[in-house]
Design a protein around this motif. Structure first.
Motif, mmCIF file in Angstrom:
data_model
loop_
_atom_site.group_PDB
_atom_site.id
_atom_site.type_symbol
_atom_site.label_atom_id
_atom_site.label_comp_id
_atom_site.label_asym_id
_atom_site.label_seq_id
_atom_site.Cartn_x
_atom_site.Cartn_y
_atom_site.Cartn_z
ATOM 1 N N THR A 19 0.839 -1.191 0.000
ATOM 2 C CA THR A 19 0.000 0.000 0.000
ATOM 3 C C THR A 19 0.882 1.251 0.000
ATOM 4 O O THR A 19 2.077 1.186 0.288
ATOM 5 C CB THR A 19 -0.930 0.037 1.221
ATOM 6 O OG1 THR A 19 -0.128 0.012 2.412
ATOM 7 C CG2 THR A 19 -1.884 -1.160 1.227
ATOM 8 N N GLN A 66 -3.107 6.273 0.173
ATOM 9 C CA GLN A 66 -4.354 5.545 0.381
ATOM 10 C C GLN A 66 -4.914 5.733 1.790
ATOM 11 O O GLN A 66 -6.063 5.376 2.049
ATOM 12 C CB GLN A 66 -4.137 4.043 0.140
ATOM 13 C CG GLN A 66 -3.677 3.697 -1.259
ATOM 14 C CD GLN A 66 -3.264 2.246 -1.374
ATOM 15 O OE1 GLN A 66 -2.096 1.916 -1.423
ATOM 16 N NE2 GLN A 66 -4.242 1.359 -1.395
ATOM 17 N N ASP A 92 -8.420 7.824 2.441
ATOM 18 C CA ASP A 92 -9.627 7.145 1.966
ATOM 19 C C ASP A 92 -9.938 5.910 2.795
ATOM 20 O O ASP A 92 -11.111 5.601 3.044
ATOM 21 C CB ASP A 92 -9.465 6.747 0.490
ATOM 22 C CG ASP A 92 -9.691 7.930 -0.445
ATOM 23 O OD1 ASP A 92 -10.271 8.939 0.004
ATOM 24 O OD2 ASP A 92 -9.280 7.837 -1.618
ATOM 25 N N LYS A 93 -8.908 5.200 3.231
ATOM 26 C CA LYS A 93 -9.148 4.001 4.044
ATOM 27 C C LYS A 93 -9.812 4.369 5.371
ATOM 28 O O LYS A 93 -10.772 3.719 5.801
ATOM 29 C CB LYS A 93 -7.835 3.245 4.281
ATOM 30 C CG LYS A 93 -7.324 2.498 3.059
ATOM 31 C CD LYS A 93 -5.988 1.843 3.310
ATOM 32 C CE LYS A 93 -6.113 0.647 4.252
ATOM 33 N NZ LYS A 93 -6.884 -0.468 3.663
ATOM 34 N N ARG A 146 -3.378 0.694 6.865
ATOM 35 C CA ARG A 146 -2.876 0.153 5.609
ATOM 36 C C ARG A 146 -1.785 -0.890 5.841
ATOM 37 O O ARG A 146 -1.058 -0.855 6.840
ATOM 38 C CB ARG A 146 -2.383 1.279 4.695
ATOM 39 C CG ARG A 146 -1.170 2.037 5.143
ATOM 40 C CD ARG A 146 -0.900 3.211 4.215
ATOM 41 N NE ARG A 146 0.307 3.938 4.604
ATOM 42 C CZ ARG A 146 1.515 3.657 4.132
ATOM 43 N NH1 ARG A 146 1.671 2.674 3.271
ATOM 44 N NH2 ARG A 146 2.556 4.368 4.519
#
Length: 290
Positions: A128, A132, A135-136, A207
């Motif tokens: 990852t 990201q 958004d996670k 992540r």
């Protein structure tokens, strides 16, 4: 086959057992959305030589649900299970998919507790990127706060179709059995819900850090075996990214302790249980003879 309960860190764990307790203990750990009992087709072929143990992870199968789920909990749960089933000897572990990632990491976190380990269809997850993260966390918060309900299947036929769609290679008998292992009926209206805690479907807000996994794998002292399936998205992804050879080298997986099943998808223990059991038996038989 025997079904039993064990208190594991305050949760009632459901555990399937096959074979005699006097035989070497072999612990089978299932993957995401699965349960221990689905190993039956493999376990029945190993039960003449091993005492086979297959728990349902927390919030899966018949094991109690938890208020929340944090990946390190699996390591602590496994540790207590091993303290019960193999308190004096390092354990022999087999994990499929999520279970495979758990057993490989556990073998590095607690190397003195593992004698040998097989990962079925698991060599870490896709790397990852920090981009990201936002958004996670947002997705996870929306899911948790919205309280999304679990899916309801209106009848057994719709449940069968759903299982068949995700597992096209399985026999009709296996699909029928999975309706019992993975779901439970509502006797009042004939609908079905899957047994797992719906919270398991929420996005993991943390992540995946491949560097952490690699650092943990470097601590493994156990003999490692890997079984992959040629038609599985997992194998195809690892192969495409070049991670398969890298992982094998890091884990010390030789040609003797690696196998690739042809005409087989991700659910190796269901699609090719005979070949899967043979690989497990051969691997641990070689360990015993060392």
């Amino acid at each position: 086959m025997n079904s039993t309960r064990l208190d594991v860190r305050g949760l009632q764990y459901h555990i399937q057992e096959w074979g005699e307790r006097g035989n070497p203990t072999l612990v089978l750990l299932h993957g995401w959305m699965d349960c221990g009992a689905s190993f039956k087709y493999v376990a029945e072929q190993l039960a003449n030589r091993y005492f086979v143990v297959a728990p349902d992870w927390r919030g899966f199968g018949e094991t109690e649900h938890a208020p929340g789920y944090w990946f390190p909990d699996y390591f602590a749960d496994l540790h207590e299970i091993l303290d019960y089933y193999s308190p004096e000897l390092p354990a022999n572990l087999v994990g499929h998919s999520m279970g495979g990632n758990i057993v490989l990491m556990y073998a590095g976190i607690q190397p003195h507790r593992v004698s040998a380990v097989i990962s079925l269809e698991a060599l870490g997850m896709a790397p990852t990127d920090a981009s990201q993260a936002v958004d996670k966390y947002r997705t996870w918060m929306n899911q948790v706060l919205r309280g999304e309900p679990s899916k309801v299947y209106p009848n057994i036929a719709s449940l069968r179709r759903s299982i068949r769609a995700g597992n096209p290679r399985l026999t009709d008998a296996m699909v029928d059995e999975l309706t019992t292992l993975w779901a439970r009926p509502n006797p009042e209206n004939g609908t079905y819900r899957l047994k797992h805690d719906h919270n398991h479907r929420f996005t993991n807000p943390v992540r995946y850090q491949i560097d952490d996994t690699v650092a943990i794998w470097r601590e493994i002292r156990a003999r490692v075996g890997v079984l992959m399936a040629e038609d599985s998205p997992m194998y195809q992804q690892y192969h495409k990214l070049g991670r398969l050879d890298e992982a094998r080298q890091l884990l010390g997986v030789s040609d003797d302790t690696y196998a690739l099943l042809s005409d087989c998808g991700h659910m190796v223990h269901l699609e090719q249980p005979v070949a899967t059991a043979a690989f497990i038996d051969r691997f641990f038989g070689a360990v015993e003879s060392d």
